[in-house]
Design a protein around this motif. Structure first.
Motif, PDB file in Angstrom:
ATOM      1  N   LEU A 175      42.586  -0.996  91.006  1.00  0.00           N
ATOM      2  CA  LEU A 175      43.134  -1.721  92.156  1.00  0.00           C
ATOM      3  C   LEU A 175      42.393  -3.000  92.570  1.00  0.00           C
ATOM      4  O   LEU A 175      43.028  -3.927  93.065  1.00  0.00           O
ATOM      5  N   PRO A 176      41.048  -3.120  92.406  1.00  0.00           N
ATOM      6  CA  PRO A 176      40.397  -4.394  92.765  1.00  0.00           C
ATOM      7  C   PRO A 176      41.021  -5.567  92.011  1.00  0.00           C
ATOM      8  O   PRO A 176      41.350  -5.453  90.830  1.00  0.00           O
ATOM      9  N   ARG A 177      41.151  -6.716  92.712  1.00  0.00           N
ATOM     10  CA  ARG A 177      41.914  -7.828  92.135  1.00  0.00           C
ATOM     11  C   ARG A 177      41.063  -8.917  91.489  1.00  0.00           C
ATOM     12  O   ARG A 177      41.622  -9.894  90.973  1.00  0.00           O
ATOM     13  N   THR A 178      39.740  -8.818  91.491  1.00  0.00           N
ATOM     14  CA  THR A 178      38.910  -9.829  90.834  1.00  0.00           C
ATOM     15  C   THR A 178      37.941  -9.161  89.863  1.00  0.00           C
ATOM     16  O   THR A 178      37.539  -8.012  90.058  1.00  0.00           O
ATOM     17  N   PHE A 179      37.562  -9.893  88.820  1.00  0.00           N
ATOM     18  CA  PHE A 179      36.597  -9.376  87.855  1.00  0.00           C
ATOM     19  C   PHE A 179      35.215  -9.226  88.477  1.00  0.00           C
ATOM     20  O   PHE A 179      34.442  -8.347  88.105  1.00  0.00           O
ATOM     21  N   SER A 180      34.904 -10.110  89.425  1.00  0.00           N
ATOM     22  CA  SER A 180      33.603 -10.019  90.088  1.00  0.00           C
ATOM     23  C   SER A 180      33.456  -8.666  90.779  1.00  0.00           C
ATOM     24  O   SER A 180      32.393  -8.050  90.757  1.00  0.00           O
ATOM     25  N   ALA A 181      34.544  -8.193  91.379  1.00  0.00           N
ATOM     26  CA  ALA A 181      34.512  -6.896  92.061  1.00  0.00           C
ATOM     27  C   ALA A 181      34.343  -5.745  91.074  1.00  0.00           C
ATOM     28  O   ALA A 181      33.822  -4.686  91.425  1.00  0.00           O
ATOM     29  N   LEU A 182      34.762  -5.966  89.818  1.00  0.00           N
ATOM     30  CA  LEU A 182      34.653  -4.919  88.799  1.00  0.00           C
ATOM     31  C   LEU A 182      33.323  -4.956  88.049  1.00  0.00           C
ATOM     32  O   LEU A 182      33.004  -4.022  87.315  1.00  0.00           O
ATOM     33  N   ALA A 183      32.535  -6.028  88.226  1.00  0.00           N
ATOM     34  CA  ALA A 183      31.325  -6.215  87.418  1.00  0.00           C
ATOM     35  C   ALA A 183      30.304  -5.102  87.641  1.00  0.00           C
ATOM     36  O   ALA A 183      29.647  -4.651  86.699  1.00  0.00           O
ATOM     37  N   ARG A 184      30.147  -4.637  88.880  1.00  0.00           N
ATOM     38  CA  ARG A 184      29.173  -3.581  89.153  1.00  0.00           C
ATOM     39  C   ARG A 184      29.606  -2.274  88.481  1.00  0.00           C
ATOM     40  O   ARG A 184      28.783  -1.551  87.898  1.00  0.00           O
ATOM     41  N   LEU A 185      30.885  -1.965  88.549  1.00  0.00           N
ATOM     42  CA  LEU A 185      31.402  -0.788  87.848  1.00  0.00           C
ATOM     43  C   LEU A 185      31.205  -0.926  86.338  1.00  0.00           C
ATOM     44  O   LEU A 185      30.924   0.049  85.648  1.00  0.00           O
ATOM     45  N   ALA A 186      31.331  -2.157  85.846  1.00  0.00           N
ATOM     46  CA  ALA A 186      31.160  -2.409  84.416  1.00  0.00           C
ATOM     47  C   ALA A 186      29.736  -2.101  83.972  1.00  0.00           C
ATOM     48  O   ALA A 186      29.514  -1.490  82.919  1.00  0.00           O
ATOM     49  N   THR A 187      28.761  -2.523  84.764  1.00  0.00           N
ATOM     50  CA  THR A 187      27.352  -2.243  84.445  1.00  0.00           C
ATOM     51  C   THR A 187      27.099  -0.744  84.410  1.00  0.00           C
ATOM     52  O   THR A 187      26.451  -0.221  83.488  1.00  0.00           O
ATOM     53  N   PHE A 188      27.609  -0.047  85.397  1.00  0.00           N
ATOM     54  CA  PHE A 188      27.483   1.406  85.490  1.00  0.00           C
ATOM     55  C   PHE A 188      28.108   2.064  84.264  1.00  0.00           C
ATOM     56  O   PHE A 188      27.529   2.971  83.646  1.00  0.00           O
ATOM     57  N   SER A 189      29.288   1.596  83.873  1.00  0.00           N
ATOM     58  CA  SER A 189      30.008   2.156  82.729  1.00  0.00           C
ATOM     59  C   SER A 189      29.228   1.961  81.435  1.00  0.00           C
ATOM     60  O   SER A 189      29.057   2.901  80.647  1.00  0.00           O
ATOM     61  N   ALA A 190      28.737   0.736  81.196  1.00  0.00           N
ATOM     62  CA  ALA A 190      28.013   0.448  79.956  1.00  0.00           C
ATOM     63  C   ALA A 190      26.729   1.266  79.863  1.00  0.00           C
ATOM     64  O   ALA A 190      26.367   1.765  78.795  1.00  0.00           O
ATOM     65  N   LEU A 191      26.020   1.413  80.988  1.00  0.00           N
ATOM     66  CA  LEU A 191      24.772   2.175  81.000  1.00  0.00           C
ATOM     67  C   LEU A 191      25.019   3.634  80.634  1.00  0.00           C
ATOM     68  O   LEU A 191      24.316   4.219  79.791  1.00  0.00           O
ATOM     69  N   PHE A 192      26.023   4.232  81.233  1.00  0.00           N
ATOM     70  CA  PHE A 192      26.312   5.639  80.964  1.00  0.00           C
ATOM     71  C   PHE A 192      26.843   5.850  79.544  1.00  0.00           C
ATOM     72  O   PHE A 192      26.571   6.885  78.927  1.00  0.00           O
ATOM     73  N   THR A 193      27.578   4.870  79.027  1.00  0.00           N
ATOM     74  CA  THR A 193      28.035   4.970  77.645  1.00  0.00           C
ATOM     75  C   THR A 193      26.851   4.957  76.691  1.00  0.00           C
ATOM     76  O   THR A 193      26.799   5.723  75.715  1.00  0.00           O
ATOM     77  N   PHE A 194      25.899   4.068  76.955  1.00  0.00           N
ATOM     78  CA  PHE A 194      24.698   3.999  76.121  1.00  0.00           C
ATOM     79  C   PHE A 194      23.948   5.334  76.148  1.00  0.00           C
ATOM     80  O   PHE A 194      23.507   5.834  75.106  1.00  0.00           O
ATOM     81  N   ILE A 195      23.812   5.927  77.328  1.00  0.00           N
ATOM     82  CA  ILE A 195      23.150   7.232  77.435  1.00  0.00           C
ATOM     83  C   ILE A 195      23.923   8.284  76.652  1.00  0.00           C
ATOM     84  O   ILE A 195      23.340   9.120  75.950  1.00  0.00           O
ATOM     85  N   SER A 196      25.249   8.242  76.740  1.00  0.00           N
ATOM     86  CA  SER A 196      26.098   9.214  76.052  1.00  0.00           C
ATOM     87  C   SER A 196      25.897   9.168  74.544  1.00  0.00           C
ATOM     88  O   SER A 196      25.665  10.205  73.903  1.00  0.00           O
ATOM     89  N   VAL A 197      25.986   7.958  73.956  1.00  0.00           N
ATOM     90  CA  VAL A 197      25.859   7.862  72.500  1.00  0.00           C
ATOM     91  C   VAL A 197      24.416   8.130  72.060  1.00  0.00           C
ATOM     92  O   VAL A 197      24.186   8.657  70.962  1.00  0.00           O
ATOM     93  N   LEU A 198      23.451   7.783  72.910  1.00  0.00           N
ATOM     94  CA  LEU A 198      22.049   8.070  72.589  1.00  0.00           C
ATOM     95  C   LEU A 198      21.815   9.578  72.535  1.00  0.00           C
ATOM     96  O   LEU A 198      21.178  10.095  71.599  1.00  0.00           O
ATOM     97  N   LEU A 199      22.341  10.299  73.533  1.00  0.00           N
ATOM     98  CA  LEU A 199      22.203  11.752  73.544  1.00  0.00           C
ATOM     99  C   LEU A 199      22.903  12.385  72.345  1.00  0.00           C
ATOM    100  O   LEU A 199      22.359  13.297  71.701  1.00  0.00           O
ATOM    101  N   ALA A 200      24.102  11.921  72.026  1.00  0.00           N
ATOM    102  CA  ALA A 200      24.836  12.475  70.889  1.00  0.00           C
ATOM    103  C   ALA A 200      24.059  12.263  69.593  1.00  0.00           C
ATOM    104  O   ALA A 200      24.023  13.144  68.719  1.00  0.00           O
ATOM    105  N   THR A 201      23.432  11.090  69.469  1.00  0.00           N
ATOM    106  CA  THR A 201      22.647  10.787  68.268  1.00  0.00           C
ATOM    107  C   THR A 201      21.429  11.701  68.173  1.00  0.00           C
ATOM    108  O   THR A 201      21.127  12.255  67.098  1.00  0.00           O
ATOM    109  N   ILE A 202      20.726  11.865  69.286  1.00  0.00           N
ATOM    110  CA  ILE A 202      19.538  12.735  69.308  1.00  0.00           C
ATOM    111  C   ILE A 202      19.929  14.183  69.027  1.00  0.00           C
ATOM    112  O   ILE A 202      19.289  14.874  68.215  1.00  0.00           O
ATOM    113  N   PHE A 203      20.990  14.639  69.686  1.00  0.00           N
ATOM    114  CA  PHE A 203      21.419  16.031  69.508  1.00  0.00           C
ATOM    115  C   PHE A 203      21.834  16.309  68.058  1.00  0.00           C
ATOM    116  O   PHE A 203      21.569  17.391  67.519  1.00  0.00           O
TER     117      PHE A 203
END
Length: 472
Positions: A175-203
């Motif tokens: 629903l947010p109408r600007t990319f700037s408003a989505l940028a913080r969510l984007a950072t959160f998303s990328a960080l958690f994705t990195f943790i996810s693939v890192l854990l999968a690799t280690i496991f």
């Protein structure tokens, strides 16, 4: 003759400097025009843009790399990873330079029209591909959202319901109408994705055996080169899976159009590309080695034999399951919304008509995404279809043509001769990009569709709109 060439170069340098000044003034005017609006679009710094790119590229599709390496072999797989990354970085910089010359461009459809003789027909064809590509990606995330919920709950309800739940949650986050408003969510998303693939690799490295292990099949077997009997369809599907993960240039004009300083875009895309090569190569190679050809799945979470490992690592992927589909939905909705309300107060202000239309557009996009997820309910084949149909244009053909058009404008129709060896190299490289795109349209689409036909024929996947469990 030398005087003539030098005079021509001096004239070009003057024009380029003049264009640079004109571009800065154009961006400045756009920012000034938004000053009185309650919703401002040119607000992204290069750091925020990098966050959006990270969220687009550091995504679930990384977990298809181990499967691609199992088909191609480690050596060809890693070489292709670096090659495609370099190609995408190069074409992204071409897009950036083209957008700097034309700051009025808002999205890839405007670029399509500008590249091909200012044709409105090309604009509409590009718009159709643009919207289909983005909606397919939304559908992919509905599909994987259902896979996640089935995995976590041990298939507690119908898969169709899980897919619909994913679509509804993603709709709300769109629903947010600007990319700037989505940028913080984007950072959160990328960080958690990195943790996810890192854990999968280690496991995958520390667990005793991958999922499905039996003494008869033996220990995980990995190969440096393709195994004997690898078919053209499988090999090309693996290549398309890798290229799909890297190729995201379709959104770049939209991101550049919302930057406060578009000249800084090269920083964003360079940082992200370096991170991509490192993460994709390591994750793909390590998981493939520890899972082997016998046990690899796509996405690779399914190769983890320990249920706790699988669920923990997959759970960190939740933000990207939601956000990446959200990002593409936002790009599509913005494209439609701007065309409807260009020049009206509804575009840049909080009005009932503006918000009602924005919500309605997003609702339609997510309904279509849900339908796509149910019609093509399998991960790797859906990626391959999108890559062959859309990445051929938005990953290769458009940007080879863009280079040719810019060099022709700078140096004339014989630019490859005027610039000497640099001109010939640039001409041949970009001709190669165009030919690569044409190859993906033909044999690439054939291989993708044939893979879908074979999957249905073999009964490897359920039927469309099925309640069958698709958990990992």
């Amino acid at each position: 003759m030398n005087d003539l060439v030098e005079g021509h170069k001096a004239h070009l340098h003057h024009n380029i400097a003049a264009n640079s000044s004109s571009d800065e003034e154009s961006v400045g005017r756009q920012i000034e025009l938004e000053a009185g609006n309650s919703i401002k679009y040119r607000t992204c710094s290069w750091q925020k843009t990098a966050a959006l790119l990270f969220s687009e590229y550091i995504c679930l599709a990384i977990m298809s790399f181990p499967w691609s390496y199992s088909v191609l072999g480690l050596v060809p797989g890693l070489i292709l990873t670096v090659f495609i990354a370099a190609t995408v970085l190069y074409t992204s910089l071409v897009i950036w330079k083209f957008c700097l010359r034309h700051p009025e461009i808002r999205d890839v459809c405007d670029i399509g029209q500008a590249l091909f003789w200012d044709s409105k027909i090309v604009w509409y064809l590009t718009a159709i591909m643009f919207l289909l590509n983005n909606t397919f990606i939304q559908g992919l995330h509905c599909l994987v959202g259902a896979e996640y919920l089935n995995t976590m709950t041990n298939h507690s309800t119908c898969t169709i319901a899980f897919s619909a739940i994913t679509a509804i949650i993603a709709f709300v986050f769109s629903l947010p109408r600007t990319f700037s408003a989505l940028a913080r969510l984007a950072t959160f998303s990328a960080l958690f994705t990195f943790i996810s693939v890192l854990l999968a690799t280690i496991f995958s490295a520390i667990e005793e055996h991958p999922a499905g292990y039996t003494p008869e099949l033996g220990e995980p077997d990995f190969r440096a080169f393709p195994v004997k009997g690898t078919t053209f369809v499988n090999g090309l599907s693996a290549f398309l899976n890798i290229s799909y993960t890297f190729i995201g240039q379709i959104t770049l004009p939209s991101f550049i159009a919302e930057m406060k300083e578009p000249r800084d875009f090269w920083k964003s895309v360079t940082v992200v590309t370096i991170a991509e090569v490192i993460v994709f190569s390591l994750v793909g190679a390590i998981i493939y080695v520890y899972s082997g050809n016998q046990y690899i799945t796509s996405p690779a979470f399914g190769s983890l034999g320990n249920e706790v490992y699988k669920k923990v690592s997959f759970s960190f992927m939740i933000p990207t399951l939601i956000f990446l589909g959200t990002l593409y939905a936002s790009v599509s909705a913005r494209f439609i919304f701007f065309r409807i309300f260009e020049g009206t107060r509804h575009k840049g202000n909080h009005t009932l008509v503006g918000w009602a239309t924005w919500v309605a557009i997003l609702a339609v996009l997510w309904i279509l995404a849900f339908i796509i997820a149910e019609v093509i309910p399998f991960f790797s084949d859906l990626e391959s279809i999108m890559s062959s149909l859309f990445d051929s244009f938005f990953g290769f053909i458009f940007w080879g043509v863009a280079y040719m058009r810019m060099r022709r404008a700078d140096y004339g129709p014989n630019f490859y001769k005027v610039r000497g060896i640099r001109g010939w190299i640039g001409f041949l490289v970009n001709l190669g990009l165009i030919l690569m795109g044409l190859f993906l349209i033909g044999p690439g689409t054939y291989a993708s569709v044939d893979s879908v036909v074979l999957s249905y024929r073999d009964g490897s996947f359920g039927k469309p709109f099925t309640c069958a469990n698709n958990g990992l």
